[in-house]
Structures are given as C-alpha cells and as structure tokens.
Design a protein around this motif. Structure first.
Motif, PDB file in Angstrom:
ATOM      1  N   THR B 190     -32.176   8.926  31.453  1.00  0.00           N
ATOM      2  CA  THR B 190     -33.021   7.927  31.225  1.00  0.00           C
ATOM      3  C   THR B 190     -32.355   6.494  31.820  1.00  0.00           C
ATOM      4  OG1 THR B 190     -31.525   7.665  29.174  1.00  0.00           O
ATOM      5  CG2 THR B 190     -33.836   8.669  28.912  1.00  0.00           C
ATOM      6  N   LEU B 191     -33.281   5.552  32.098  1.00  0.00           N
ATOM      7  CA  LEU B 191     -32.799   4.455  32.661  1.00  0.00           C
ATOM      8  C   LEU B 191     -33.500   3.189  31.779  1.00  0.00           C
ATOM      9  CD1 LEU B 191     -31.582   2.532  34.908  1.00  0.00           C
ATOM     10  CD2 LEU B 191     -33.366   3.134  36.358  1.00  0.00           C
ATOM     11  N   GLN B 192     -32.728   2.290  31.527  1.00  0.00           N
ATOM     12  CA  GLN B 192     -33.145   1.151  30.932  1.00  0.00           C
ATOM     13  C   GLN B 192     -32.464  -0.126  31.532  1.00  0.00           C
ATOM     14  OE1 GLN B 192     -31.633   3.098  27.216  1.00  0.00           O
ATOM     15  NE2 GLN B 192     -32.499   1.502  26.229  1.00  0.00           N
ATOM     16  N   SER B 193     -33.451  -1.279  31.464  1.00  0.00           N
ATOM     17  CA  SER B 193     -32.874  -2.443  32.201  1.00  0.00           C
ATOM     18  C   SER B 193     -32.886  -3.407  30.973  1.00  0.00           C
ATOM     19  CB  SER B 193     -33.748  -2.788  33.174  1.00  0.00           C
ATOM     20  OG  SER B 193     -33.372  -4.056  33.676  1.00  0.00           O
ATOM     21  N   ASN B 194     -31.641  -3.912  30.630  1.00  0.00           N
ATOM     22  CA  ASN B 194     -31.478  -5.330  29.787  1.00  0.00           C
ATOM     23  C   ASN B 194     -31.137  -6.441  30.612  1.00  0.00           C
ATOM     24  OD1 ASN B 194     -32.168  -3.526  27.361  1.00  0.00           O
ATOM     25  ND2 ASN B 194     -30.234  -2.659  27.556  1.00  0.00           N
ATOM     26  N   ASN B 195     -31.997  -7.453  30.655  1.00  0.00           N
ATOM     27  CA  ASN B 195     -31.584  -8.571  31.453  1.00  0.00           C
ATOM     28  C   ASN B 195     -31.299  -8.083  32.802  1.00  0.00           C
ATOM     29  OD1 ASN B 195     -32.591  -9.967  29.015  1.00  0.00           O
ATOM     30  ND2 ASN B 195     -30.557  -9.650  28.348  1.00  0.00           N
ATOM     31  N   GLY B 196     -31.870  -7.335  33.163  1.00  0.00           N
ATOM     32  CA  GLY B 196     -31.237  -6.826  34.819  1.00  0.00           C
ATOM     33  C   GLY B 196     -30.304  -5.986  34.949  1.00  0.00           C
ATOM     34  N   GLN B 197     -29.545  -5.860  33.666  1.00  0.00           N
ATOM     35  CA  GLN B 197     -28.286  -4.849  33.365  1.00  0.00           C
ATOM     36  C   GLN B 197     -28.786  -3.348  33.451  1.00  0.00           C
ATOM     37  OE1 GLN B 197     -25.618  -5.904  34.685  1.00  0.00           O
ATOM     38  NE2 GLN B 197     -24.094  -5.660  33.017  1.00  0.00           N
ATOM     39  N   LEU B 198     -28.550  -2.612  34.464  1.00  0.00           N
ATOM     40  CA  LEU B 198     -29.331  -1.267  34.257  1.00  0.00           C
ATOM     41  C   LEU B 198     -28.262  -0.409  33.348  1.00  0.00           C
ATOM     42  CD1 LEU B 198     -30.384  -0.516  37.937  1.00  0.00           C
ATOM     43  CD2 LEU B 198     -31.784  -1.383  35.978  1.00  0.00           C
ATOM     44  N   LEU B 199     -28.632   0.643  32.965  1.00  0.00           N
ATOM     45  CA  LEU B 199     -27.890   1.505  31.986  1.00  0.00           C
ATOM     46  C   LEU B 199     -28.507   2.719  32.203  1.00  0.00           C
ATOM     47  CD1 LEU B 199     -25.451   1.609  30.198  1.00  0.00           C
ATOM     48  CD2 LEU B 199     -27.095   1.427  28.088  1.00  0.00           C
ATOM     49  N   TYR B 200     -27.775   3.581  32.786  1.00  0.00           N
ATOM     50  CA  TYR B 200     -28.190   5.155  32.802  1.00  0.00           C
ATOM     51  C   TYR B 200     -27.462   6.188  31.777  1.00  0.00           C
ATOM     52  CZ  TYR B 200     -29.500   3.822  37.834  1.00  0.00           C
ATOM     53  OH  TYR B 200     -30.086   3.286  39.012  1.00  0.00           O
ATOM     54  N   LYS B 201     -28.482   6.675  31.370  1.00  0.00           N
ATOM     55  CA  LYS B 201     -27.984   7.801  30.336  1.00  0.00           C
ATOM     56  C   LYS B 201     -28.358   9.198  30.595  1.00  0.00           C
ATOM     57  CE  LYS B 201     -28.652   4.671  26.428  1.00  0.00           C
ATOM     58  NZ  LYS B 201     -29.521   4.251  25.274  1.00  0.00           N
ATOM     59  N   LEU B 202     -27.139   9.929  30.619  1.00  0.00           N
ATOM     60  CA  LEU B 202     -27.588  11.529  30.752  1.00  0.00           C
ATOM     61  C   LEU B 202     -27.737  11.877  29.332  1.00  0.00           C
ATOM     62  CD1 LEU B 202     -27.639  14.186  32.404  1.00  0.00           C
ATOM     63  CD2 LEU B 202     -25.120  14.319  32.063  1.00  0.00           C
ATOM     64  N   GLN B 203     -28.898  12.608  28.925  1.00  0.00           N
ATOM     65  CA  GLN B 203     -29.320  13.054  27.624  1.00  0.00           C
ATOM     66  C   GLN B 203     -29.507  14.484  27.522  1.00  0.00           C
ATOM     67  OE1 GLN B 203     -31.098  10.541  24.901  1.00  0.00           O
ATOM     68  NE2 GLN B 203     -31.445   8.872  26.708  1.00  0.00           N
ATOM     69  N   VAL B 204     -29.405  15.110  26.503  1.00  0.00           N
ATOM     70  CA  VAL B 204     -29.874  16.589  26.315  1.00  0.00           C
ATOM     71  C   VAL B 204     -30.535  16.364  25.153  1.00  0.00           C
ATOM     72  CG1 VAL B 204     -29.131  18.874  25.618  1.00  0.00           C
ATOM     73  CG2 VAL B 204     -27.619  17.538  27.328  1.00  0.00           C
ATOM     74  N   SER B 205     -31.821  17.259  25.122  1.00  0.00           N
ATOM     75  CA  SER B 205     -32.599  17.019  23.770  1.00  0.00           C
ATOM     76  C   SER B 205     -33.254  18.776  23.856  1.00  0.00           C
ATOM     77  CB  SER B 205     -33.691  16.084  23.909  1.00  0.00           C
ATOM     78  OG  SER B 205     -34.681  16.780  24.722  1.00  0.00           O
ATOM     79  N   ASP B 206     -33.932  18.978  22.574  1.00  0.00           N
ATOM     80  CA  ASP B 206     -34.710  20.120  22.431  1.00  0.00           C
ATOM     81  C   ASP B 206     -35.846  20.040  23.463  1.00  0.00           C
ATOM     82  OD1 ASP B 206     -33.110  20.844  20.530  1.00  0.00           O
ATOM     83  OD2 ASP B 206     -34.590  20.707  18.914  1.00  0.00           O
ATOM     84  N   VAL B 207     -36.843  20.922  23.714  1.00  0.00           N
ATOM     85  CA  VAL B 207     -37.831  20.897  24.607  1.00  0.00           C
ATOM     86  C   VAL B 207     -38.833  20.149  24.205  1.00  0.00           C
ATOM     87  CG1 VAL B 207     -37.352  23.359  25.805  1.00  0.00           C
ATOM     88  CG2 VAL B 207     -38.804  23.397  23.884  1.00  0.00           C
ATOM     89  N   ASP B 208     -38.755  19.870  22.904  1.00  0.00           N
ATOM     90  CA  ASP B 208     -40.120  18.923  22.525  1.00  0.00           C
ATOM     91  C   ASP B 208     -39.447  17.643  22.418  1.00  0.00           C
ATOM     92  OD1 ASP B 208     -38.216  19.143  20.295  1.00  0.00           O
ATOM     93  OD2 ASP B 208     -39.713  20.218  18.881  1.00  0.00           O
ATOM     94  N   GLY B 209     -38.471  17.317  23.053  1.00  0.00           N
ATOM     95  CA  GLY B 209     -37.731  15.841  23.170  1.00  0.00           C
ATOM     96  C   GLY B 209     -37.162  15.300  21.952  1.00  0.00           C
ATOM     97  N   LYS B 210     -36.892  16.285  21.015  1.00  0.00           N
ATOM     98  CA  LYS B 210     -36.236  16.122  19.617  1.00  0.00           C
ATOM     99  C   LYS B 210     -34.868  16.284  19.752  1.00  0.00           C
ATOM    100  CE  LYS B 210     -39.962  14.670  17.264  1.00  0.00           C
ATOM    101  NZ  LYS B 210     -41.223  15.612  17.240  1.00  0.00           N
ATOM    102  N   ARG B 211     -33.969  15.680  18.750  1.00  0.00           N
ATOM    103  CA  ARG B 211     -32.580  16.011  18.891  1.00  0.00           C
ATOM    104  C   ARG B 211     -31.938  15.237  19.976  1.00  0.00           C
ATOM    105  NH1 ARG B 211     -31.377  21.569  15.583  1.00  0.00           N
ATOM    106  NH2 ARG B 211     -32.730  22.506  17.586  1.00  0.00           N
TER     107      ARG B 211
END
Lengths: 192, 451
Positions: B190-211
């Motif tokens: 995922t990639l979020q931008s907070n006031n131009g500051q980028l934050l990349y996050k490597l995530q793992v979830s269930d196939v329905d996006g939960k957990r």
C-alpha cells in the motif's frame, strides 16, 4: 532554492539573447531564436520552464569592443550555466533515446563534470506508469545508462556518475494522461 | 538513519477498529537500526463486488446453528457465504429468502430448495467449548438429494476466520472438485501520502482483505513481493537504502536478509518450487539479465545473455524452464526457455507490449500484461494452441497473480485515480475489488496453498 535558480537561469537566458544577438551577426532574432527553440523544445516535453525564448535582443548600440568582448565571455559562460539549469531529460514511450534537443545541454553538463573532477552526479531514471513495474525498472535503468554513456563520451569520468532506476515508482506528476506520462518518462541529474 | 520499520509477526487475532498497539524493540541487524514492531493491524482493504454473475452456481448457505456462547463478529456461515460469492463461481441465496433453516440433514426438505432454484445446500452447527470452536458442516446436492460432504473441524476461538476459510475450502472442493484457495493469503504493497510524505507498507492479509498485517514500512518504494513455496517467507525489492535490493523476509520471526545487493538492478525475485533458489533480475554485468541464485550458497548462474532488457522471470509449471519478458524484438514480449540452457522461444505475438508472465500451476496457460489499443489489460495464452484471450476490461492493469488452485486471478488496476486490486475468475468472469481504506494498493501476490 529552485525558484531563485530559475530566476537566475531566466536572467542568463535573457542576457544571452541580448548579447549574442548584437555581437555575432547583429541579427537579433536569429541566434536568440535558435537558443529559444531549444528551450521551447524542452518545454514541450514538460521541462523546467523559463522565459528566455522571448525576443530579448532589443538594442545593441553604443558598446565598445572591450565591452563587447567582456559581454561575449560573460554571455558564453551564462549560456553554459543556463543550459546546466536544465537537469531533467525526457524520453518517448518505451525508448531510451536521448532527444536531439537535449544534446547541447548534456554536453554542457559533461564539460562541467570534466572541469570539476570532484563533482559527483546521480542519474535517476524513471518511466511512466504504463506497463509493468519490473520492466519499467529496467527501462529506467536503460535511460539512466544512456545519459551516463553520453556524459562519459563527452568528457565526464565514470567515477563521477552514479545511476539508479526508480521505474514507475516516483512520478514527477500525478495524472493518467499523455502530458503527465510525458513528464514522468525522464532522467534527472542530481548534483551532490 | 533510514526511517523504516520492520513489523514482526505474532500469532494474534485482529479486531477491527482497535488502535494499533506498538511494542518497540531495538535490534541491530546489519548496519541498519531496525525498529521491530508488533502490530494489531486494522483491516486495510475493503471489498466491492463490481459485477453480478449470471452463470454462477446457485448455492444456499443456511446460517449455522450456534450452541454455547459463540463469539461475536462475523459468523462462520457468513464468511463461508462471502467466500463462495467472491470466488465468482457461486450465486449465494440471502438467508432472508430461505423457507426453512435446517442445521442437519434430517431437517432438510429438498422441495424447499428446489423451489428456490438452488443446486447445492450447506448446513451446519458451531459449538464453543472453552477456547475452541467446533463446527460440523454438510453439503447436499439438491437435485440428486445426496449428501456430498459431511465433516467436522475445530480451531481456537481466536482463529474463527481461519476455521471459516477452511470450511469454505472444503465446501468449494466438494462442489467443484478443485481444492479451495480461501485459506491462502495475499501479500501487497500500500502507498499513502501524508502531506507529500510517502509511506509504503508491505502487508499480508486473508484473500478477502481481512486480518491485514503490516510487515514492512518504508518511505522508499517496495515492490515485487513473491511467496516462498511454503508460504513462510516473502522475497521482495525494497529501495530503503536508496537503491533496489532484494530481501528475503521470514514472516513468523520478522528476520530479514539482503540476498541481492549488487551494483545496478536487483529485482524481480521468483522462487523455485523447492524453495532453494530464486530467479532474479540483475544488471551487475551491464544490463538487465536473469540469474538463478542458490539461496544457501548465494552462487549465481546467469540464464539470459542479450543486450536487450531481460526481466520478470517465472518458473514454468514443470520447474525445468522459465518464462520471462524481453524486448529483444524491439518491444517487450513473453519468452520461454524450456530449460536453463535452451534457446528462448517467443510466446506472445498479439500486440507490441506483453510483459510479466505468470504461468498457471497446471502448465496450460501463461498470464501477462497485454497492451491493446493504448490500454493495458491482463491476457492469457493457451500454451498448446497459442490462443490469446484478453481477460480484463479495465485499463492500466498490472501485476497478475494466479490463485494456487488456478481458478482466480488478482491484479492491480486504476479506479477513480487510485490503484486498487481486482479479483476475477481465471476465465475472465466476475470480479470484486479490494481498494485500500486510504491511498493506493498494488503489487498483489497470491500465496501458495499451505497444508
């Protein structure tokens, strides 16, 4: 910082248009426009914008020879520096070919690097968001390498240059249209 | 000092909407100071069903009878119903339309379900005993009036979702004959931008996006997560040191190793079926080429040798050869090498841009990104006939990843200016979308089936 650089570049381009016009042929339009066309070519690709292309060669009367020589030398230096104010170079989709309009500017950068062996530069290659991330990573590298080769051929030392590709990860502008994509297919020179 | 966090896994359940609790440790790993953080992540992906399914099989999942104090939250039968719907192969009946709510075979009146046009019926019961949940579930073929599955399964209360996905896998297999893939995981960035500051996050979830759980955070890009065959490790590319480096990240311990940090590109990791080697794209010898790295010894074997870009290697189903992208013909196309020394054979001819091949596990198809009339879609080619099918109607599609049972495909695309994940059947039908709760989500990778 970058604003004042641009203002400086703008002033230099103006002075270039004025002096080059009177010192060489006296035809104010031609040389000024020749430089201006280079600049506007870069502009069309979305580059750093500055207004040197306007007809600035207005009046040339009353300069002495000494003044002319000084002005010419200053103008040449200013012209080189003005060129070096451009540090972003653009590419067509899925190519790494340096555009003709960029060659003069890159030669100026190479000359500067050759004259300043202690100067380091980082070349950051980028691609637009279309296509795949990994292929774009390789494409960004190929673009950076193309610029690196060009700089070396024109006098820079390999040891002065570091390259990195970000692929499509760091767009210069957000947007899903031709103009945004054109601005994102680029190599940036970052002097340290 | 690089500002990134490494997020350590602990076997914990996640409850939605609880604030993150960070526990910070100090750890000197290599030259970098890593902040090890264990986190109770909130669900970061949401689900949108974007298309109805007409050819889907009608199935009724009756709300399971609950005995004892069954914990709140999503009920097992609701998760089961959602899973079957998400597969794109089933049309599930809303409980409100049901004429009766049986929980065991003796209570089933087939006529009720025939009237409702159902082909299959799932009933069951869930019981809590101490900190365990036990479920009993049965599947009936309405037309033949036969029970086709009857099983029990149990799990700690904290793993209720895992139990539900397990039941989904069994029900799916009883009906289709193919193992379900609902217990697998997704890795994505995922990639979020907070006031131009980028934050990349490597995530793992269930196939329905939960957990969803964050595994790595960095202000610099993270890409190309790839699952090890045992689903315990991820290999990926991270720019946290200012250049692309390939890491292997053990999920349970959070332990990481920089496996490829050569000059130039270090990218496109892909595991071999035995988990012992990685395909990598390296440019240390001049330009992008594909290498095989033996992970234990770190020894490299160069597999391609061409002045063009060679990248995005992926082993073929037989494990002997591999697919890759090369622009040796002038633009990117898919190539296949039958073994590590064979001549590359071009696979795609349909348009001037085809890249990032992902073969199906059964060896019949290769999926890839395909440009047609200015748009980028996901397409597949039948390897025997050479027939090419464009599977998506969205544009700017990227990163196809096939589910381990070969029935679903996840990819990244743009929707309303944001990058989202979309799941379709591998035939191209039906879809659901997994947008991030904020920002972009990209680079999905579907885990193998873990046994």
């Amino acid at each position: 910082m970058s604003l004042s650089m641009k203002t400086k570049a703008f002033a230099m381009a103006l002075s270039l248009g004025l002096v080059a016009g009177c010192s060489s042929t006296g035809d104010t339009g031609e040389t000024g426009d020749a430089y201006g066309s280079d600049v506007s070519a870069v502009d069309q690709q979305g580059g750093t914008v500055y207004g040197g292309a306007e007809d600035a060669g207005i009046s040339a009367g009353g300069l002495t020879d000494a003044e002319r020589d000084r002005a010419r030398a200053a103008a040449e230096q200013a012209a080189e520096e003005a060129k070096r104010a451009i540090t972003t170079f653009y590419f067509d989709f899925d190519t790494s070919e340096i555009k003709p309009a960029a060659r003069d500017v890159l030669i100026a950068h190479a000359a500067f690097l050759a004259a300043n062996p202690g100067q380091q530069v980082r070349l950051e290659g980028h691609a637009d968001e279309r296509g795949t991330k990994e292929y774009n990573l390789a494409l960004g590298e190929r673009r950076a390498n193309a610029v690196q080769r060009f700089l070396i051929v024109n006098g820079a030392n390999r040891g002065q240059i570091e390259t990195v590709s970000y692929g499509e990860e760091k767009p210069a502008v957000m947007g899903t249209d031709d103009s945004s994509w054109a601005q994102n297919r680029r190599v940036e020179l970052i002097f340290k | 000092m690089k500002n990134f966090r490494l997020l350590k896994a602990k076997n914990r359940t996640c409850r939605k909407f609880r604030p993150n609790r960070f526990t910070t440790y100090r750890n000197g790993l290599a030259a970098l100071m890593l902040w090890l953080v264990s986190v109770q992540a909130q669900a970061e992906l949401m689900i949108t069903i974007s298309e109805g399914v007409e050819s889907a099989i009608p199935v009724a999942v009756v709300p399971f009878k609950e005995t004892g104090v069954v914990p709140g939250g999503d009920r097992l039968s609701d998760i089961l119903r959602d899973d079957l719907t998400l597969s794109g192969e089933f049309n599930t009946l809303a409980p409100a339309k049901m004429l009766s709510l049986p929980s065991r075979g003796d209570d089933v009146f087939y006529r009720d379900w025939r009237l409702l046009g159902q082909r299959y019926l799932v009933v069951g019961e869930v019981t809590q005993q101490g900190d365990r949940l036990n479920a009993r579930f049965e599947v009936f073929d309405v037309a033949s009036q036969q029970r086709i599955l009857g099983e029990t399964a149990g799990a700690p209360v904290a793993s209720a979702r895992s139990l539900a996905h397990y039941i989904s896998d069994k029900v799916y297999e009883a009906i289709t004959g193919v193992p379900g893939a609902f217990s697998t995981r997704l890795a994505y960035v995922t990639l979020q931008s907070n006031n131009g500051q980028l934050l990349y996050k490597l995530q793992v979830s269930d196939v329905d996006g939960k957990r969803a759980r964050v595994r790595l955070e960095s202000p610099e890009p993270i890409l190309s997560p790839a699952w090890s065959p045992d689903a315990r490790k991820l290999a990926y590319v991270s720019f946290e040191t200012g250049k692309p480096v390939v890491y292997i990240h053990e999920l349970a311990s959070g332990q990481r190793t920089a496996i490829a940090d050569f000059p130039g590109l270090n990218s496109a990791p892909a595991w071999s079926a035995d988990g012992r080697s990685l395909l990598l794209t390296l440019s240390k010898d001049g330009n992008a080429e594909i290498y095989k790295m033996d992970i234990a010894s770190r020894s490299l074997t160069r597999l391609t040798n061409h002045w063009s870009i060679d990248t995005e290697g992926s082993w073929s189903a037989d494990g002997r050869g591999f697919f890759f992208t090369s622009d040796r013909s002038g633009g990117p196309q898919i190539y296949h090498m039958e073994n590590e020394r064979a001549e590359p054979r071009r696979v795609t001819f349909g348009s001037r841009y085809n890249a990032r091949p992902r073969p199906s596990d059964d060896g019949r198809y290769v999926y890839y990104v395909h440009q047609r009339e200015g748009a980028f879609h996901i397409a597949r080619t039948h390897l025997e006939t050479g027939e090419e099918t464009v599977l998506t109607r969205t544009q700017l599609d990227e990163s196809p990843s096939v589910s381990p049972n070969g029935r679903m495909l996840i990819y990244a695309t743009k929707q309303g200016g944001r990058s989202v994940l979309t799941v379709i059947t591998s035939e191209g039908g039906s879809s659901y979308t997994l947008p991030a709760s904020e920002g972009d989500v990209r680079e999905p990778a579907w885990s193998p089936i873990v046994r």
